[in-house]
Write a protein that holds these residues in place. Sequence first.
Motif, short mmCIF file in Angstrom:
data_model
loop_
_atom_site.label_atom_id
_atom_site.label_comp_id
_atom_site.label_asym_id
_atom_site.label_seq_id
_atom_site.Cartn_x
_atom_site.Cartn_y
_atom_site.Cartn_z
N ARG A 188 0.85 -1.19 0.00
CA ARG A 188 0.00 0.00 0.00
C ARG A 188 0.88 1.24 0.00
O ARG A 188 2.05 1.18 0.42
CB ARG A 188 -0.90 -0.01 1.22
CG ARG A 188 -1.87 -1.18 1.28
CD ARG A 188 -2.44 -1.39 2.65
NE ARG A 188 -1.39 -1.78 3.59
CZ ARG A 188 -1.62 -2.21 4.83
NH1 ARG A 188 -2.86 -2.30 5.27
NH2 ARG A 188 -0.62 -2.54 5.62
N PRO A 189 0.38 2.38 -0.45
CA PRO A 189 1.20 3.60 -0.50
C PRO A 189 1.77 3.99 0.86
O PRO A 189 2.80 4.66 0.93
CB PRO A 189 0.23 4.66 -1.02
CG PRO A 189 -0.80 3.90 -1.78
CD PRO A 189 -0.95 2.59 -1.06
N THR A 190 1.10 3.56 1.94
CA THR A 190 1.56 3.95 3.28
C THR A 190 2.52 2.95 3.90
O THR A 190 3.00 3.17 5.01
CB THR A 190 0.34 4.11 4.21
OG1 THR A 190 -0.40 2.88 4.21
CG2 THR A 190 -0.55 5.25 3.75
N ASP A 191 2.81 1.85 3.21
CA ASP A 191 3.68 0.83 3.78
C ASP A 191 5.14 1.27 3.79
O ASP A 191 5.59 2.00 2.90
CB ASP A 191 3.59 -0.48 2.98
CG ASP A 191 2.29 -1.21 3.23
OD1 ASP A 191 1.65 -0.93 4.26
OD2 ASP A 191 1.93 -2.07 2.41
N ARG A 192 5.88 0.79 4.79
CA ARG A 192 7.33 0.98 4.79
C ARG A 192 7.94 0.06 3.73
O ARG A 192 7.51 -1.08 3.57
CB ARG A 192 7.93 0.63 6.15
CG ARG A 192 7.54 1.58 7.27
CD ARG A 192 8.31 1.23 8.54
NE ARG A 192 7.99 2.13 9.63
CZ ARG A 192 7.04 1.91 10.52
NH1 ARG A 192 6.31 0.79 10.46
NH2 ARG A 192 6.80 2.77 11.49
#
Length: 205
Positions: free
Chosen positions: A89-93
């Motif tokens: 996801r775009p928010t994943d590290r």
Amino acid sequence: MFTGLIEGVGRVLALEPVGGDVRLRIEVGSLPFEGVALGESIAVSGVCLTVIEFDATSFAADASTETLALTTLGGLAVGHAVNLERAMRPTDRLGGHLVSGHVDGVGRVLSVHEDARAQRWRFAAPAALLKYIATKGSICVDGVSLTVNAVDGEGFEVALIPHTVSHTAFASTRIGDAVNLEVDLVARYVERLLAAKAASEEERA
């Protein structure tokens, strides 16, 4: 896109021939599966597949004839352990490296040696891929993001820490087994840019 950080280990439940290719059903095992949706991508031992149906403990995905021919999926047997990762996801590290799930070729385990608490694994790789593999660079093996320790004309070597071995299908991988390889995307883009630059310089000459 994926990160090469395996989220769970599952198993092949069935391989059903359908219209000339194969439909796989994968038991999700330890993969966190909440919120799964039809059409989402899951990397199965490094191969990006599309979920076409699912229940609480498994999902089905179709593998084309090209996928079967160019990856290890065509040779898997029922019960075979597979590495699983849901799309990032775009928010994943980004703890591993950018992985597309598009396998470049099939390699093979050449040797495994103990090295203190870690293990040194050596893989054979197709000659066409070796130019993209660099010492201290990244490579994806069966969906796992790994750092290359050494490379030569036959293949490459990586070190696996105990956590990686115990939390991936490497725990059941043996010498001689085939593995999916995806080289670093950056290496491919650099090659393409250099080729385009060379072609442009030749046109101006």
